[in-house]
Design an enzyme around this catalytic site. Structure first.
Site, short mmCIF file in Angstrom:
data_model
loop_
_atom_site.label_atom_id
_atom_site.label_comp_id
_atom_site.label_asym_id
_atom_site.label_seq_id
_atom_site.Cartn_x
_atom_site.Cartn_y
_atom_site.Cartn_z
N GLY A 128 0.83 -1.19 0.00
CA GLY A 128 0.00 0.00 0.00
C GLY A 128 0.87 1.24 0.00
O GLY A 128 2.03 1.21 0.43
N HIS B 189 -2.85 6.95 7.21
CA HIS B 189 -1.86 7.88 6.67
C HIS B 189 -2.51 9.20 6.24
O HIS B 189 -1.92 10.28 6.41
CB HIS B 189 -1.17 7.27 5.44
CG HIS B 189 0.07 6.50 5.74
ND1 HIS B 189 1.16 7.05 6.37
CD2 HIS B 189 0.40 5.21 5.48
CE1 HIS B 189 2.11 6.13 6.49
NE2 HIS B 189 1.67 5.01 5.96
N GLN C 242 2.84 9.88 1.42
CA GLN C 242 4.12 9.18 1.48
C GLN C 242 5.04 9.53 0.32
O GLN C 242 6.22 9.19 0.35
CB GLN C 242 3.90 7.66 1.54
CG GLN C 242 3.28 7.18 2.84
CD GLN C 242 3.14 5.68 2.86
OE1 GLN C 242 2.16 5.13 2.37
NE2 GLN C 242 4.13 5.01 3.42
N CYS D 234 6.03 -0.21 7.60
CA CYS D 234 5.61 0.96 6.83
C CYS D 234 6.77 1.43 5.96
O CYS D 234 7.90 1.52 6.44
CB CYS D 234 5.16 2.07 7.77
SG CYS D 234 4.64 3.59 6.93
N LEU D 235 6.47 1.75 4.72
CA LEU D 235 7.52 2.21 3.81
C LEU D 235 8.11 3.54 4.25
O LEU D 235 9.23 3.88 3.85
CB LEU D 235 6.95 2.33 2.39
CG LEU D 235 6.43 1.03 1.77
CD1 LEU D 235 5.86 1.29 0.37
CD2 LEU D 235 7.53 -0.02 1.71
N HIS E 144 -4.43 0.85 7.58
CA HIS E 144 -3.08 1.43 7.62
C HIS E 144 -2.96 2.59 6.64
O HIS E 144 -2.48 3.68 7.01
CB HIS E 144 -2.06 0.34 7.30
CG HIS E 144 -0.63 0.79 7.32
ND1 HIS E 144 0.29 0.28 8.21
CD2 HIS E 144 0.05 1.69 6.57
CE1 HIS E 144 1.47 0.85 8.00
NE2 HIS E 144 1.35 1.70 7.00
N GLU E 145 -3.40 2.39 5.40
CA GLU E 145 -3.25 3.44 4.39
C GLU E 145 -4.21 4.60 4.64
O GLU E 145 -3.85 5.77 4.44
CB GLU E 145 -3.47 2.86 2.99
CG GLU E 145 -2.46 1.79 2.60
CD GLU E 145 -1.01 2.22 2.80
OE1 GLU E 145 -0.70 3.42 2.61
OE2 GLU E 145 -0.19 1.36 3.14
#
Length: 214
Positions: free
Chosen positions: A66, A170, A71, A124-125, A166-167
């Protein structure tokens, strides 16, 4: 950021893409801690489509399941998700990890469905090199539109529900570390060597945290 500034930032980002991929913003950048603006057509159709493709390519290159627009430095409520990674049968069963085809979520919101929860390691990226256990609702109701403006209102379960939450978090300025079991925090290397069991119970016993009951 004004609408004009957002549009300018998108064009600058796309112009700088290398192989269709752009840099991922790391924790500590204010864009990850500020609520993103609702997407209401600030971009023309071609630019929006190009942004979605760059987000998809960047997610794949990372690799991840994701990616939210903040991000990559764009404060708009847009996210892409996809999980087609192969995992072992025990992991898939314990985590309710089912294939998740590519999807675009525009202005998403979610609400818990039922009382069942699940606690698992996630990463997480934008927080590279670490993972931690987060307890989330096992089922959520997702409401948003897709990239074509079609309305989505559905219940998502298991691992896909975790990705959606999660996304979407963000887009409100929340990182997974805000609600993680802090004692579960581990480097990605140690996770792979020590704690990649289907469930985190053994890690909890060793590191001193309790996973909430399902």
């Amino acid at each position: 950021m004004t609408e004009e500034a957002v549009v300018g930032a998108v064009h600058e980002l796309l112009a700088g893409a290398r192989g269709g991929v752009v840099p991922i913003v790391a924790a500590g950048d204010p864009v990850l801690r500020s609520p993103a603006a609702a997407y209401d057509g600030q971009l023309d159709a071609d630019t929006f489509a190009e942004l979605v493709e760059v987000m998809r390519a960047t997610m794949h290159a990372a690799p991840g399941v994701g990616l939210a627009a903040p991000q990559i430095g764009i404060p708009l409520q847009i996210a892409v998700i996809e999980d087609l990674f192969e995992v072992g049968e025990a992991v898939a069963r314990a985590r309710e990890r089912t294939p998740l085809p590519f999807r675009v979520l525009v202005n998403p919101r979610y609400a818990r469905v039922g009382s069942r929860t699940a606690g698992f390691y996630e990463g997480c990226l934008s927080v590279p090199g670490y993972q931690a256990v987060v307890t989330r609702a096992a089922e959520v109701r997702l409401e948003c539109t897709d990239e074509f403006g079609h309305e989505i209102d559905e219940v998502v379960r298991g691992w896909p529900a975790r990705i959606v939450a999660h996304e979407t978090d963000h887009l409100g300025g929340t990182l997974y570390i805000d609600t993680a079991h802090t004692r579960s925090l581990t480097t990605t290397e140690n996770y792979g060597e020590l704690w990649s069991d289907p469930t985190p119970e053994r890690a909890g016993q060793a590191l001193g945290f309790t996973v909430d009951p399902r």
